[in-house]
Motif scaffolding. Structure first.
Motif, PDB file in Angstrom:
ATOM      1  N   HIS A 140       0.835  -1.205   0.000  1.00 40.62           N
ATOM      2  CA  HIS A 140       0.000   0.000   0.000  1.00 40.62           C
ATOM      3  C   HIS A 140       0.870   1.255   0.000  1.00 40.62           C
ATOM      4  CE1 HIS A 140      -3.695   2.274   0.687  1.00 40.62           C
ATOM      5  NE2 HIS A 140      -2.975   3.029   1.501  1.00 40.62           N
ATOM      6  N   LEU A 141       1.948   1.239   0.764  1.00 31.66           N
ATOM      7  CA  LEU A 141       2.847   2.388   0.808  1.00 31.66           C
ATOM      8  C   LEU A 141       3.465   2.652  -0.558  1.00 31.66           C
ATOM      9  CD1 LEU A 141       4.412   4.536   2.420  1.00 31.66           C
ATOM     10  CD2 LEU A 141       6.117   2.771   2.941  1.00 31.66           C
ATOM     11  N   ALA A 142       3.883   1.586  -1.238  1.00 32.21           N
ATOM     12  CA  ALA A 142       4.530   1.746  -2.540  1.00 32.21           C
ATOM     13  C   ALA A 142       3.593   2.320  -3.596  1.00 32.21           C
ATOM     14  CB  ALA A 142       5.076   0.393  -3.012  1.00 32.21           C
ATOM     15  N   THR A 143       2.307   2.052  -3.454  1.00 30.52           N
ATOM     16  CA  THR A 143       1.341   2.502  -4.466  1.00 30.52           C
ATOM     17  C   THR A 143       0.533   3.720  -4.030  1.00 30.52           C
ATOM     18  OG1 THR A 143      -0.203   0.831  -3.608  1.00 30.52           O
ATOM     19  CG2 THR A 143       1.104   0.240  -5.540  1.00 30.52           C
ATOM     20  N   ASN A 144       0.725   4.163  -2.799  1.00 34.09           N
ATOM     21  CA  ASN A 144       0.000   5.338  -2.284  1.00 34.09           C
ATOM     22  C   ASN A 144       0.942   6.255  -1.515  1.00 34.09           C
ATOM     23  OD1 ASN A 144      -3.172   4.740  -2.642  1.00 34.09           O
ATOM     24  ND2 ASN A 144      -2.105   2.829  -2.153  1.00 34.09           N
ATOM     25  N   TRP A 145       2.116   6.466  -2.059  1.00 40.01           N
ATOM     26  CA  TRP A 145       3.141   7.247  -1.373  1.00 40.01           C
ATOM     27  C   TRP A 145       2.634   8.654  -1.048  1.00 40.01           C
ATOM     28  CZ3 TRP A 145       7.517   6.021   0.953  1.00 40.01           C
ATOM     29  CH2 TRP A 145       8.413   7.048   1.298  1.00 40.01           C
ATOM     30  N   GLY A 146       2.771   9.040   0.209  1.00 38.70           N
ATOM     31  CA  GLY A 146       2.394  10.387   0.630  1.00 38.70           C
ATOM     32  C   GLY A 146       0.921  10.581   0.904  1.00 38.70           C
ATOM     33  N   GLN A 147       0.094   9.529   0.760  1.00 40.03           N
ATOM     34  CA  GLN A 147      -1.340   9.667   0.995  1.00 40.03           C
ATOM     35  C   GLN A 147      -1.616   9.899   2.475  1.00 40.03           C
ATOM     36  OE1 GLN A 147      -4.384   6.330   0.812  1.00 40.03           O
ATOM     37  NE2 GLN A 147      -4.720   7.276  -1.194  1.00 40.03           N
ATOM     38  N   SER A 148      -2.551  10.783   2.761  1.00 42.12           N
ATOM     39  CA  SER A 148      -2.829  11.149   4.154  1.00 42.12           C
ATOM     40  C   SER A 148      -3.990  10.375   4.763  1.00 42.12           C
ATOM     41  CB  SER A 148      -3.128  12.649   4.244  1.00 42.12           C
ATOM     42  OG  SER A 148      -4.253  12.977   3.429  1.00 42.12           O
ATOM     43  N   ILE A 149      -4.525   9.387   4.044  1.00 40.06           N
ATOM     44  CA  ILE A 149      -5.627   8.574   4.567  1.00 40.06           C
ATOM     45  C   ILE A 149      -5.042   7.354   5.265  1.00 40.06           C
ATOM     46  CG2 ILE A 149      -7.682   7.247   3.985  1.00 40.06           C
ATOM     47  CD1 ILE A 149      -7.978   8.975   1.507  1.00 40.06           C
ATOM     48  N   PRO A 150      -5.395   7.125   6.529  1.00 40.01           N
ATOM     49  CA  PRO A 150      -4.830   5.982   7.253  1.00 40.01           C
ATOM     50  C   PRO A 150      -5.432   4.663   6.789  1.00 40.01           C
ATOM     51  CG  PRO A 150      -6.461   7.056   8.613  1.00 40.01           C
ATOM     52  CD  PRO A 150      -6.307   7.916   7.385  1.00 40.01           C
ATOM     53  N   VAL A 151      -4.674   3.594   6.977  1.00 40.40           N
ATOM     54  CA  VAL A 151      -5.126   2.245   6.640  1.00 40.40           C
ATOM     55  C   VAL A 151      -5.267   1.446   7.927  1.00 40.40           C
ATOM     56  CG1 VAL A 151      -4.560   0.100   5.419  1.00 40.40           C
ATOM     57  CG2 VAL A 151      -3.974   2.311   4.400  1.00 40.40           C
ATOM     58  N   ILE A 152      -6.408   0.771   8.075  1.00 40.49           N
ATOM     59  CA  ILE A 152      -6.624  -0.096   9.225  1.00 40.49           C
ATOM     60  C   ILE A 152      -7.295  -1.387   8.752  1.00 40.49           C
ATOM     61  CG2 ILE A 152      -6.762   1.742  10.954  1.00 40.49           C
ATOM     62  CD1 ILE A 152      -9.800   1.597  10.797  1.00 40.49           C
ATOM     63  N   GLY A 153      -7.164  -2.437   9.553  1.00 41.20           N
ATOM     64  CA  GLY A 153      -7.847  -3.691   9.251  1.00 41.20           C
ATOM     65  C   GLY A 153      -6.907  -4.857   9.023  1.00 41.20           C
ATOM     66  N   ALA A 154      -7.409  -6.055   9.305  1.00 39.41           N
ATOM     67  CA  ALA A 154      -6.617  -7.281   9.188  1.00 39.41           C
ATOM     68  C   ALA A 154      -6.732  -7.937   7.824  1.00 39.41           C
ATOM     69  CB  ALA A 154      -7.053  -8.276  10.269  1.00 39.41           C
ATOM     70  N   SER A 155      -7.278  -7.227   6.844  1.00 44.35           N
ATOM     71  CA  SER A 155      -7.549  -7.848   5.545  1.00 44.35           C
ATOM     72  C   SER A 155      -6.289  -8.353   4.852  1.00 44.35           C
ATOM     73  CB  SER A 155      -8.281  -6.857   4.641  1.00 44.35           C
ATOM     74  OG  SER A 155      -9.536  -6.516   5.186  1.00 44.35           O
ATOM     75  N   ALA A 156      -5.179  -7.648   4.974  1.00 47.23           N
ATOM     76  CA  ALA A 156      -3.941  -8.108   4.331  1.00 47.23           C
ATOM     77  C   ALA A 156      -3.481  -9.426   4.935  1.00 47.23           C
ATOM     78  CB  ALA A 156      -2.846  -7.046   4.460  1.00 47.23           C
ATOM     79  N   ALA A 157      -3.540  -9.535   6.260  1.00 51.04           N
ATOM     80  CA  ALA A 157      -3.154 -10.781   6.930  1.00 51.04           C
ATOM     81  C   ALA A 157      -4.094 -11.914   6.546  1.00 51.04           C
ATOM     82  CB  ALA A 157      -3.157 -10.582   8.449  1.00 51.04           C
ATOM     83  N   VAL A 158      -5.395 -11.624   6.510  1.00 53.84           N
ATOM     84  CA  VAL A 158      -6.374 -12.646   6.147  1.00 53.84           C
ATOM     85  C   VAL A 158      -6.192 -13.056   4.681  1.00 53.84           C
ATOM     86  CG1 VAL A 158      -8.835 -13.130   5.886  1.00 53.84           C
ATOM     87  CG2 VAL A 158      -8.014 -11.896   7.903  1.00 53.84           C
TER      88      VAL A 158
END
Length: 258
Positions: A140-158
């Motif tokens: 997500h960081l590599a494709t949304n560099w500098g974005q100010s919207i936070p990311v939450i949730g276990a979806s990546a792990a799942v």
């Protein structure tokens, strides 16, 4: 003179061990434990924390791509900010936007994560989940560099758990194969190498549908599933790919040779 049915029963050898059947809804303790942690954290955030404390929680534990812009620390700073830039690659997975968000993640973890937990054991399962969460944040960081919207949730792990389960659930005797076993041995069937597994039409179809849905999330960029925010589909993809790659490195069962 009629004899009872017991007279015709074949005696059982007490030394022959019968396979242990696992109840369908008997989830592994590690899956139950993670689910309770997700729910507990969300309840505390919603019903216990003040608005200021909730904001501080997001600042410290959510994943913020903008945090890694070079001049960010010069403009913004708060207690623990430098440390949270490291641990938030993992801690964002324990926060959720709504009850529906938690519900969807727990549901998919119960279906696919449980199979992996039964095969890997608790520690390997947690390690896989943690690395997939970190990989999701990195994607997500590599494709949304500098974005100010936070990311939450276990979806990546799942998503990583889901990918790992694809490596064995359709194998002969596996938990979702045509000739499946119904005991713990179903989770110990040897897995094929990745490229051979990808030739299985069931695995390939599942992956095409999964990637297709995530592509739609990216195109529409619309809130769904009660998350109240756009889907971080790149994190899903990062976690999924990590799960595919990590599986043979963590798998305790000897791989099947062809």
């Amino acid at each position: 003179m009629n004899q009872s049915n017991e007279d015709h029963q074949v005696p059982r050898d007490p030394y022959v061990q019968r396979p242990v059947r696992e109840p369908m809804f008997n989830l592994p303790p590690v899956v139950v434990g993670l689910s309770l942690i997700f729910i507990g954290i969300h309840l505390v955030r919603v019903y216990v924390l003040s608005s200021d404390a909730e904001l501080q929680t997001l600042l410290l534990f959510a994943f913020w791509p903008v945090r890694y812009v070079s001049d960010f620390s010069a403009q913004y700073s708060w207690p623990g900010e430098s440390f949270s830039a490291v641990w938030s690659f993992l801690t964002y997975g324990f926060l959720h936007g709504s009850a529906q968000h938690i519900g969807f993640n727990i549901l998919w973890m119960a279906v696919f994560g449980s199979a992996v937990a039964r095969r890997f054991g608790a520690m390997r399962f947690l390690l896989l989940s943690a690395i997939c969460a970190i990989a999701g944040a990195g994607a997500h960081l590599a494709t949304n560099w500098g974005q100010s919207i936070p990311v939450i949730g276990a979806s990546a792990a799942v998503s990583g758990q889901m990918a790992a389960s694809l490596r064995f659930i359709f194998e002969a005797g596996g938990p979702m194969s045509a000739f499946r076993r119904h005991d713990s041995v179903a989770y110990s069937v040897p897995a094929r190498p990745l490229m051979e597994a990808l030739s299985d039409s069931r695995v390939l179809t599942f992956m095409l549908v999964w990637f297709g849905l995530n592509a739609l999330f990216g195109i529409w960029s619309a809130p769904i599933a009660g998350e109240g925010a756009n889907i971080a589909w790149q994190a899903h993809v990062g976690g999924f790919i990590a799960g595919l790659i990590l599986f043979p490195l963590l798998d305790p069962i000897k791989a099947r040779r062809t």
